[in-house]
Design a protein around this motif. Sequence first.
Motif, mmCIF file in Angstrom:
data_model
loop_
_atom_site.group_PDB
_atom_site.id
_atom_site.type_symbol
_atom_site.label_atom_id
_atom_site.label_comp_id
_atom_site.label_asym_id
_atom_site.label_seq_id
_atom_site.Cartn_x
_atom_site.Cartn_y
_atom_site.Cartn_z
ATOM 1 N N ALA A 1 0.799 -1.228 0.000
ATOM 2 C CA ALA A 1 0.000 0.000 0.000
ATOM 3 C C ALA A 1 0.825 1.269 0.000
ATOM 4 N N ALA A 2 2.110 1.163 0.330
ATOM 5 C CA ALA A 2 2.923 2.378 0.448
ATOM 6 C C ALA A 2 4.248 2.208 -0.293
ATOM 7 N N ASN A 3 4.820 3.323 -0.717
ATOM 8 C CA ASN A 3 6.128 3.299 -1.358
ATOM 9 C C ASN A 3 7.182 2.803 -0.373
ATOM 10 N N VAL B 1 7.327 2.054 -6.037
ATOM 11 C CA VAL B 1 7.628 3.447 -6.380
ATOM 12 C C VAL B 1 6.444 4.017 -7.159
ATOM 13 N N THR B 2 5.877 5.079 -6.654
ATOM 14 C CA THR B 2 4.773 5.746 -7.336
ATOM 15 C C THR B 2 5.327 6.929 -8.131
ATOM 16 N N PRO B 3 5.051 6.978 -9.447
ATOM 17 C CA PRO B 3 5.521 8.144 -10.202
ATOM 18 C C PRO B 3 4.720 9.396 -9.827
ATOM 19 N N SER C 1 9.198 15.804 -12.867
ATOM 20 C CA SER C 1 8.582 14.587 -12.339
ATOM 21 C C SER C 1 9.614 13.756 -11.590
ATOM 22 N N SER C 2 9.120 12.817 -10.801
ATOM 23 C CA SER C 2 9.999 11.896 -10.087
ATOM 24 C C SER C 2 9.482 10.469 -10.243
ATOM 25 N N ASN C 3 10.405 9.522 -10.082
ATOM 26 C CA ASN C 3 10.087 8.088 -10.144
ATOM 27 C C ASN C 3 9.431 7.687 -11.464
ATOM 28 N N LEU D 1 1.003 16.662 -18.425
ATOM 29 C CA LEU D 1 2.136 15.746 -18.527
ATOM 30 C C LEU D 1 1.746 14.434 -17.848
ATOM 31 N N THR D 2 1.906 13.317 -18.562
ATOM 32 C CA THR D 2 1.650 11.986 -18.003
ATOM 33 C C THR D 2 2.955 11.214 -17.997
ATOM 34 N N VAL D 3 3.296 10.644 -16.838
ATOM 35 C CA VAL D 3 4.533 9.873 -16.711
ATOM 36 C C VAL D 3 4.202 8.431 -16.348
ATOM 37 N N LYS D 4 5.134 7.539 -16.705
ATOM 38 C CA LYS D 4 4.986 6.120 -16.417
ATOM 39 C C LYS D 4 6.152 5.676 -15.556
ATOM 40 N N GLY D 5 5.836 4.988 -14.454
ATOM 41 C CA GLY D 5 6.856 4.557 -13.510
ATOM 42 C C GLY D 5 7.416 3.185 -13.817
ATOM 43 N N PRO D 6 8.412 2.727 -13.025
ATOM 44 C CA PRO D 6 9.078 1.449 -13.265
ATOM 45 C C PRO D 6 8.138 0.254 -13.224
ATOM 46 N N GLY D 7 7.077 0.303 -12.402
ATOM 47 C CA GLY D 7 6.154 -0.825 -12.314
ATOM 48 C C GLY D 7 5.001 -0.739 -13.283
ATOM 49 N N GLY D 8 5.009 0.255 -14.161
ATOM 50 C CA GLY D 8 3.927 0.421 -15.126
ATOM 51 C C GLY D 8 2.842 1.373 -14.673
#
Length: 194
Positions: A11-13, A41-43, A67-69, A102-109
């Motif tokens: 539930a949490a980063n 990791v939440t983007p 942005s981050s992550n 702006l839309t970003v995509k993180g490492p987990g999709g």
Amino acid sequence: STDIHPTHSYAANGSYTVKLTATNNYGCSDTKELNNIIDVVTPVAAFTASDYVGNCPPLIVNFTNQSSNYLSQTWNFGDNTSTLTDNPSHFYSISGTYDVVLTVKGPGGCTASSAPATITVHGPRGSFSYDKTSICPNVAVNFTANTFNTTSMVWDFNDGTTQSGMDTIYSHTYTTVGNYLPKLLLKDNAGCIV
């Protein structure tokens, strides 16, 4: 979990260590532990713009991705154009109000979108139409303008003839055989001309 093949939602980063303990029928057990094997990791999507308001088109805006992550990004400039570039520059050639996202995509999709940022380009805008494209000499062509935020107009019929005024309908007669590209110049209170 006591499942053989468990599923777990985090539930949490954070970085999480997973430990498996197996016990046989005789009470013997063994443990395997993998430290920080799961990274959640939440983007977060964020950006700044070099300009948010322009007095006249064209307006060139430089965007900085803050942005981050994230692994990839998609920009929507609010004018039916987009890019995958990290820190793009965009050219607004027509006055109006544009919402940039702006839309970003993180490492987990996972994806995240920024709040819309409004870019406003002041100045006149408009278009015009005409009732004929192929005529004989000395036949009139009727022009109709559709304008916004305009204080004066100049019709340039591309045959050496111009007409000023705020009338949205003009009739012009071409007397010489040729190909012509008529234009409509618009001006607003701030002196912007398009």
